[in-house]
Structure formats: C-alpha cells, structure tokens
Design a protein around this motif. Structure first.
Motif, PDB file in Angstrom:
ATOM      1  N   CYS A 188      47.129  59.307  65.982  1.00  0.00           N
ATOM      2  CA  CYS A 188      47.280  60.413  66.928  1.00  0.00           C
ATOM      3  C   CYS A 188      46.303  60.235  68.079  1.00  0.00           C
ATOM      4  O   CYS A 188      45.135  59.900  67.864  1.00  0.00           O
ATOM      5  N   ASN A 190      45.770  62.742  70.341  1.00  0.00           N
ATOM      6  CA  ASN A 190      45.660  64.050  70.984  1.00  0.00           C
ATOM      7  C   ASN A 190      44.273  64.656  71.071  1.00  0.00           C
ATOM      8  O   ASN A 190      44.000  65.453  71.954  1.00  0.00           O
ATOM      9  N   MET A 191      43.426  64.338  70.136  1.00  0.00           N
ATOM     10  CA  MET A 191      42.056  64.839  70.206  1.00  0.00           C
ATOM     11  C   MET A 191      41.940  66.361  70.259  1.00  0.00           C
ATOM     12  O   MET A 191      41.187  66.916  71.084  1.00  0.00           O
ATOM     13  N   CYS A 192      42.687  67.065  69.429  1.00  0.00           N
ATOM     14  CA  CYS A 192      42.427  68.489  69.259  1.00  0.00           C
ATOM     15  C   CYS A 192      40.992  68.588  68.743  1.00  0.00           C
ATOM     16  O   CYS A 192      40.600  67.812  67.860  1.00  0.00           O
ATOM     17  N   PHE A 194      39.262  70.385  66.808  1.00  0.00           N
ATOM     18  CA  PHE A 194      38.916  70.695  65.405  1.00  0.00           C
ATOM     19  C   PHE A 194      39.295  69.566  64.452  1.00  0.00           C
ATOM     20  O   PHE A 194      38.939  69.602  63.279  1.00  0.00           O
ATOM     21  N   CYS A 195      40.014  68.558  64.916  1.00  0.00           N
ATOM     22  CA  CYS A 195      40.775  67.708  64.002  1.00  0.00           C
ATOM     23  C   CYS A 195      40.169  66.318  63.792  1.00  0.00           C
ATOM     24  O   CYS A 195      39.773  65.624  64.734  1.00  0.00           O
ATOM     25  N   VAL A 197      41.877  63.835  62.297  1.00  0.00           N
ATOM     26  CA  VAL A 197      42.941  62.826  62.168  1.00  0.00           C
ATOM     27  C   VAL A 197      42.792  61.645  63.143  1.00  0.00           C
ATOM     28  O   VAL A 197      42.933  60.491  62.727  1.00  0.00           O
ATOM     29  N   PRO A 198      42.495  61.876  64.435  1.00  0.00           N
ATOM     30  CA  PRO A 198      42.376  60.713  65.325  1.00  0.00           C
ATOM     31  C   PRO A 198      41.297  59.733  64.862  1.00  0.00           C
ATOM     32  O   PRO A 198      41.376  58.537  65.146  1.00  0.00           O
ATOM     33  N   GLN A 232      52.437  62.493  63.206  1.00  0.00           N
ATOM     34  CA  GLN A 232      51.531  63.603  63.567  1.00  0.00           C
ATOM     35  C   GLN A 232      52.049  64.343  64.784  1.00  0.00           C
ATOM     36  O   GLN A 232      51.732  65.509  64.988  1.00  0.00           O
ATOM     37  N   HIS A 272      54.467  68.653  68.563  1.00  0.00           N
ATOM     38  CA  HIS A 272      53.366  69.251  69.333  1.00  0.00           C
ATOM     39  C   HIS A 272      53.992  69.978  70.519  1.00  0.00           C
ATOM     40  O   HIS A 272      54.771  69.373  71.268  1.00  0.00           O
ATOM     41  N   ARG A 311      44.121  71.981  72.938  1.00  0.00           N
ATOM     42  CA  ARG A 311      45.537  71.829  72.588  1.00  0.00           C
ATOM     43  C   ARG A 311      46.383  71.501  73.828  1.00  0.00           C
ATOM     44  O   ARG A 311      47.560  71.163  73.704  1.00  0.00           O
TER      45      ARG A 311
HETATM   46 FE1  SF4 Z   1      46.608  65.104  66.351  1.00  0.00          FE
HETATM   47 FE2  SF4 Z   1      47.705  67.200  65.081  1.00  0.00          FE
HETATM   48 FE3  SF4 Z   1      45.135  66.604  64.701  1.00  0.00          FE
HETATM   49 FE4  SF4 Z   1      45.920  67.606  67.043  1.00  0.00          FE
HETATM   50  S1  SF4 Z   1      46.036  68.649  65.033  1.00  0.00           S
HETATM   51  S2  SF4 Z   1      44.530  65.836  66.761  1.00  0.00           S
HETATM   52  S3  SF4 Z   1      47.937  66.687  67.263  1.00  0.00           S
HETATM   53  S4  SF4 Z   1      46.867  65.349  64.152  1.00  0.00           S
END
Ligand code: SF4
Ligand code: SAM
Length: 476
Positions: A188, A190-192, A194-195, A197-198, A232, A272, A311
């Motif tokens: 991903c 996107n670099m939200c 809080f997240c 995942v990236p 994602q 998204h 977001r």
């Molecule tokens: Fe990526 Fe979803 Fe995490 Fe945002 S919430 S960084 S879109 S995985």
C-alpha cells in the motif's frame, strides 16, 4: 465484546487463529514427507497468503496437517494492525512453546506483518522461534527451512517492489468449494497516519491481470461460483502490458473477470474512497454477476480527523462518493471501517462519526479503538491523548448505533426475494443452508431437495436480525 460482530467480510473474527487445512493431502503417506500446521490471523490478505505459503511448502514435500502435535513445522501468519493482534500471537507462542518442549525438533515460524515489523528482535525475544519470514519472502521458505534443519535460524524480511506471487497457484485451505479469494495486488502506498501496513507490506504493486483471470477461470472450472478480488486498495489497481504498454485499470480487470461466466460472482475488497471511480461503478451496474456491495471505510466522520489521518478526502468528498454509488448502482449496500478515539478526537468529532454512520446507512461496519503503532506517521507526529475509557465509551456508542442501523437495514429486506449463492450448512442447523445475496448479506433458509452448495436459489425473506436474513426457497 467482539467489536466486529458476527458478520463475515475482510476480517472474519470467527476465523482468527483457525488452523488452515486441506483434506487433499491426507491420503499421502510416506516416510519422506513432512507436515506443516498453519494458523492465520488478521485480514483476508493473510488468509490468502497462507494459501500461497501452502503451495510453496507442498512443492518441497511439506503437506498440511490440522494436528499441531503431528507437525514438523508450525507456522503463525501474523497481523500487526493493532497492539492487541500482536499480544494474541505472543500468548499463542506460549502454548506452542510447550509443544516444542515436548518435541524439540519441531520448527516454529512467524510469518507476515509481525515478522516484518519486528524482524531480528522477534528471534531475540522469542527464543524458541526458528523462522521469521516477511510477506514478500515466502518463496525463500524452502531455503530457510533447510537452514533451520541444519541447526541455524532462518530470517528473510526483504520487502520487494515486484513480488506478486503471480505464478503460484494457491492451495485452497479450509475451502467450502464455492467461494475463494484472489489477491490482485500487494502492499500500500497510501500512508494513512494510523496504519502500519505500508511498513509491513511494502510498496503497492499490481499483479498481471492474465494470471488473475487464469486463476479465476480455473476456480470456476473446479466448481467455485464466487471470487473476491483482494487488495489493500483495489481501486488503485494498475498494470501496463510490458510489450504493448496497454493499460489495465481496476474497472478493466473487474470486467474481464465478470466476463468469465455469468454464473461466477465477483466481489472485491477494499475500496479507498479517494480512488473509487465512476468507471468502476458503471462496470458494476453493467454486469449482474458483479455483486452490489462495496466496503468503503470512512474511518471517521470528521473532516479535521480525516485530515490528521491523512486519508486525503473529507466528509463532503466521502458523501459525494456515496451519492455516486446510490445513483449508479441503486441496489448497492455499503459497509465501513471506523476508528474511535484517534488523536485529539473531540466529542464533536465523535458526533460527526455517528451522524455519518446514520447518513451512510451502512449495512455493517468493522469498528475499532485507535491503537498507536510504533513508527507510523501518527505515532511520530501526534500524542495518543484520548484516554482508554473515552475510546471505549465512544466505541460502544458506535457499535450500538451500527447494530441498530444493521437491524433496520435488514428489516427492510423482509418480503423481498433474493438470488442467494448456497455456501453450505448454516452454523446452527444441518437442516438449513446459508449463503449470501449480491449485497453480501448472510441468508439462512431451510434445505430443499435438488439444491446443494454452489447452486443459486431464490430465497423469500420472512424475518431478520442485525446479522442475518431468514427465509425459504421459492421455486417457479
Ligand atoms: Fe493503506 Fe488501508 Fe492502511 Fe490506509 S488504512 S495505509 S489505505 S492499508
Ligand atoms: N486498506 C484498507 C482501507 O484503507 O480501508 C484497510 C486496511 S486495515 C487492514 C483494516 C482496518 O484496520 C482499517 O480500515 C482501519 O479501520 C483499521 N486500523 C488500521 N490501523 C489501525 C490502528 N492503528 N488502530 C485501530 N484501527 C486500525
């Protein structure tokens, strides 16, 4: 309380930690084969990855078992999304370590996001762990296992910009033989804020569409009737043909999969809001077999919080996307993910989240308390300043409201007839089938002769709860 309720979607809470297993290999008995046992945690991507891992392992003569005591290799495919997810794995390791104490030759491996996040420190902290393998390094498992067999530890947490496992044909574990997941992209960008995942799954990359179509066709030929395209952020799927430079967007891919056969249903997750195009909506409207359901996580109803979450959309933009869905795919249900108690969240922000849930009329939501994750933008920039008690109270209010809305949403379906894909026996009774309608609602109904899992049935809805529709088959 289980904040996500009992509804099944990208995160099926009832399946967390379930041993993943396939009966196809039971009959193979040989001195030379070894057995692996795998548990998966977290989002559907992880469950899907375990099926790729299973394919890689069977290629080197490790076959699945659901008996942990009988396994030469025990694997946990882990999640890091919230602190609680990692705590669950640490607890599970305590039990698994007892197995290792009884049978010291058993190898223990940590796969997935927690492996990627903690790297070598996981080997240092959890002395009985032998293998630490990140989500992009599963092809290296045979070599790493060899190292462990030779008495070393095995670690590979390299993140790739290309790996999509496109050529690997996953081994379907715990399959109902009717519905299956297909990963169409990884990572991903996107670099939200809080997240995590990236950081644990690396940069976004899309898989060759021809391998996706081949996998879906193969599943249909084997009797599967529904595929869910996973990523994602599926709406940012993009692939350029290396020879012709022809471009494939998510809408193009969706159409190609829908064209495989009208009896093959197509779902996708997650969308998204910033990337969900009208083109995708028009494609959904054109094909009856593309299900009328979109998981469109809002996270918060407050534009101020959305901006801090990075977001890249605000409340108005999100509402406009929903209006677009309602006008182009009028029959579509929408679900969401919601976080309570993000940094600086005021009661006013919280009220805006509640009002968004009401306005959007979500069929269901996954609801979470904010959990600060080390290394994320939010952890570096903002203080996690909302007390646990307030996060909890707000989450309870969100859950209560969503449950009431889901209940009312389902009550509106009483008296309607839906085309339902039969998935198997209902959880409560072997005299009943369960399946889902196009809108992803779980429907339970009495069995009728001539109907079996994998068939479509027209079901008239007689009653409902916040989680399920109940009815009977109508035959013309
Ligand atoms: Fe990526 Fe979803 Fe995490 Fe945002 S919430 S960084 S879109 S995985
Ligand atoms: N990519 C998807 C998206 O953007 O909608 C979802 C990815 S994530 C695996 C699933 C959900 O976990 C997110 O939508 C978010 O609501 C939740 N989540 C992610 N990080 C979180 C955190 N630090 N605390 C609480 N919830 C979090």
């Amino acid at each position: 309380m289980n904040p996500t309720g009992t509804l099944t979607k990208t995160i099926d809470e009832t399946r967390q930690g379930e041993p993943f297993y396939s009966t196809d290999y039971e009959s193979i008995v040989s001195e030379d084969i070894k057995r692996f046992y795998i548990e998966s945690y977290g989002c559907q991507m992880n469950f899907s990855d375990s099926e790729i891992v299973a394919a890689i392992l069977t290629d080197c003569s490790y076959f699945p078992t659901k008996d942990i005591e009988n396994a030469n290799l025990i694997l946990l495919n882990t999640c890091s999304i919230r602190e609680k997810a990692e705590d669950t794995i640490r607890q599970r390791l305590k039990t698994i370590n007892k197995v290792k104490a009884r049978r010291p030759d058993t190898m223990i491996g940590i796969l997935g996001c927690m492996a990627e996040r903690l790297k070598q420190s996981l080997l240092d902290e959890e002395k009985l762990v032998d293998l630490v393998v990140g989500p992009d390094a599963y092809r290296d498992l045979p070599r790493l296992i060899n190292r462990v067999e030779d008495g070393d530890k095995g670690i590979n947490v390299h993140l790739s910009r290309e790996e999509t496992y496109a050529d690997i044909s996953p081994i379907r574990l715990e399959s109902n033989g009717v519905t299956a997941f297909i990963s169409i992209m990884r990572g991903c960008d996107n670099m939200c804020s809080f997240c995590v995942v990236p950081f644990t799954r690396g940069r976004e990359r899309s898989r060759d569409p021809f391998t996706i179509i081949a996998e879906a066709k193969h599943l249909f030929e084997k009797g599967y009737k529904e595929v869910t395209l996973l990523g994602q952020n599926v709406d940012s799927y993009k692939w350029n043909h290396p020879d012709t430079n022809e471009h494939y967007s998510f809408a193009n891919l969706l159409e190609l999969v829908a064209l495989i056969h009208p009896d093959l249903r197509v779902r996708f997750s997650t969308s998204h809001p910033k990337d969900m195009t009208d083109e995708v909506l028009h494609t959904m409207a054109r094909y009856e077999n593309i299900c009328n359901y979109i998981h469109l996580p809002v996270q918060s109803g407050s534009s101020r919080i959305l901006s801090m979450m990075n977001r890249t959309y605000d409340r108005e933009w999100y509402k406009n996307r929903i209006l677009a869905i309602r006008s182009i795919v009028p029959d579509c249900t929408i679900s969401s993910d919601i976080i309570s108690g993000f940094c600086t969240e005021t009661d006013e922000d919280h009220q805006e989240t509640l009002s968004m849930i009401r306005w959007a009329d979500y069929s269901m939501s996954y609801m979470f308390m904010y959990s600060e994750r080390p290394g994320t933008l939010a952890a570096r920039k903002y203080e996690d300043d909302i007390p646990e008690e307030i996060k909890k109270t707000r989450l309870s209010e969100i859950i209560a409201l969503q449950n009431a809305i889901s209940k009312a949403h389902n009550a509106k379906d009483i008296g309607k007839t839906f085309k339902v894909l039969i998935e198997g026996d209902s959880r409560k009774s072997e005299n009943e089938f369960k399946g889902r309608n196009s809108q992803n609602k779980m429907v339970v109904f009495s069995k009728e002769a001539d109907f079996k899992p994998g068939d479509y049935a027209d079901v008239y809805i007689e009653s409902s709860t916040s989680a399920t529709l109940k009815g009977h088959i109508v035959t013309s």
